[in-house]
Design an enzyme around this catalytic site. Sequence first.
Site, mmCIF file in Angstrom:
data_model
loop_
_atom_site.group_PDB
_atom_site.id
_atom_site.type_symbol
_atom_site.label_atom_id
_atom_site.label_comp_id
_atom_site.label_asym_id
_atom_site.label_seq_id
_atom_site.Cartn_x
_atom_site.Cartn_y
_atom_site.Cartn_z
ATOM 1 N N LYS A 101 0.799 -1.236 0.000
ATOM 2 C CA LYS A 101 0.000 0.000 0.000
ATOM 3 C C LYS A 101 0.831 1.286 0.000
ATOM 4 C CE LYS A 101 -3.147 -1.487 -0.738
ATOM 5 N NZ LYS A 101 -3.265 -2.378 -1.937
ATOM 6 N N HIS A 104 7.730 -7.547 -1.425
ATOM 7 C CA HIS A 104 7.402 -6.752 -0.240
ATOM 8 C C HIS A 104 8.365 -7.106 0.916
ATOM 9 C CE1 HIS A 104 3.895 -4.848 -1.778
ATOM 10 N NE2 HIS A 104 3.072 -5.876 -1.707
ATOM 11 N N SER A 137 -5.030 2.836 3.818
ATOM 12 C CA SER A 137 -5.096 2.162 2.521
ATOM 13 C C SER A 137 -5.172 0.642 2.710
ATOM 14 C CB SER A 137 -3.850 2.542 1.701
ATOM 15 O OG SER A 137 -3.895 1.943 0.443
HETATM 16 P P1 A3P Z 1 -5.068 4.573 -1.429
HETATM 17 O O1 A3P Z 1 -5.677 3.368 -0.821
HETATM 18 O O2 A3P Z 1 -4.598 5.583 -0.433
HETATM 19 O O3 A3P Z 1 -5.919 5.195 -2.468
HETATM 20 P P2 A3P Z 1 -0.081 -0.581 -3.519
HETATM 21 O O4 A3P Z 1 -0.002 -0.411 -4.988
HETATM 22 O O5 A3P Z 1 1.268 -0.617 -2.857
HETATM 23 O O6 A3P Z 1 -0.967 -1.688 -3.144
HETATM 24 O O7 A3P Z 1 -0.707 0.770 -2.941
HETATM 25 C C1 A3P Z 1 -2.043 1.080 -3.213
HETATM 26 C C2 A3P Z 1 -2.213 2.564 -3.036
HETATM 27 O O8 A3P Z 1 -1.648 3.235 -4.177
HETATM 28 C C3 A3P Z 1 -3.680 2.951 -3.018
HETATM 29 O O9 A3P Z 1 -3.736 4.124 -2.210
HETATM 30 C C4 A3P Z 1 -3.954 3.240 -4.483
HETATM 31 O O10 A3P Z 1 -5.086 4.046 -4.701
HETATM 32 C C5 A3P Z 1 -2.669 3.939 -4.878
HETATM 33 N N1 A3P Z 1 -2.386 3.832 -6.312
HETATM 34 C C6 A3P Z 1 -2.615 2.780 -7.131
HETATM 35 N N2 A3P Z 1 -2.223 3.066 -8.374
HETATM 36 C C7 A3P Z 1 -1.742 4.325 -8.353
HETATM 37 C C8 A3P Z 1 -1.213 5.201 -9.353
HETATM 38 N N3 A3P Z 1 -1.126 4.818 -10.603
HETATM 39 N N4 A3P Z 1 -0.831 6.438 -8.972
HETATM 40 C C9 A3P Z 1 -0.920 6.831 -7.683
HETATM 41 N N5 A3P Z 1 -1.431 6.067 -6.694
HETATM 42 C C10 A3P Z 1 -1.829 4.807 -7.020
#
Ligand code: A3P
Length: 307
Positions: free
Chosen positions: A57, A120, A150
């Site tokens: 996240k 991770h 998140s």
């Molecule tokens: P939020 O839940 O705060 O919206 P991960 O990819 O490590 O699982 O993290 C997920 C988080 O990154 C989520 O945050 C998601 O919305 C955000 N996210 C996913 N794709 C993204 C992108 N292309 N640009 C910016 N944030 C992104």
Amino acid sequence: MAEENSPVTSQHSKKHAPALTHFQGHWCLSQLVPNVISFQKHFQALDDDIVLASKPKTGTTWLKSLAFSIMNRNRFTLSDSPLNSSNPHDLVPYFEMTLYKDGQIPDFADVSSPRLFSTHLPYQALAESIKQSNSRIVYIARNPLDVIVSLWHFITSKPERADWTLEECFEQFCRGEEAYGPFWDHVLRYWKESSEKPNKVLFLKYEDMKENAKPHIRKMAEFMGFPFSVEEETAGVIEEIAKFCSLSNLKDLEVNKTGTLAASPRQTKPFFRKGEVGDYVNYLSNSAVERFCKIFDEKLSGSGLTF
Ligand code: A3P
């Protein structure tokens, strides 16, 4: 006190939280322990491998889409990019969740170099050959309070985990007893490695990239060995990649609206939520924020790392 290599299952595991095992100095998702052992035993890094590392996240999906687009920009135009039809997690596999799952030992014979992987896992749990070779690691970090919120949304998007409370999630982070955690150890170790070996580990922050992705995409490309030419800079290739990999674009693709991952039954939609900096203020009380910051700031003190 647990021995480094003797797994201890979390006494605090809640019925609806993922089960954790203390293993090699971190809290590992219990089901992944055999995969991690197999990865450490069998993976042979090549000097031109790129490994994307992150806590869950923190922007992993974004990092994967950017790294894939940077590396493959001479193979595919953005309109032909496999990212239009595949989720980034299917294009950049995890060692511990995908490649080494269920006792598999992957055959990389058909994977062309440079190879792109993700994990991770904390630094100390990486396969030795990653640390010893000239392979490079791109790490992304994010404000842990936004990560907590998140993660809670992500985990509770699964019906069987829907009643995991934000409090339980928050308390896990305060104890440092969350998947791949403690959070502070994870970020601090990659931070230290990037400070000592800047050619080995590139440390990025989600917040900086949200503010202005362009210089970070340029830096990533240089670090990964795929620098943008003057012609590409002039033609706006970095801006095009930034736009293509933006949350709004990826979130709107059919594969990310209604799809499931190829490697697991996980739906793709929950990987794309709000992507806002500071969203935690809408979920965590002032006293909770204060409490967490006190713990976190103490852990980070003297490191030079701030969020
Ligand atoms: P939020 O839940 O705060 O919206 P991960 O990819 O490590 O699982 O993290 C997920 C988080 O990154 C989520 O945050 C998601 O919305 C955000 N996210 C996913 N794709 C993204 C992108 N292309 N640009 C910016 N944030 C992104």
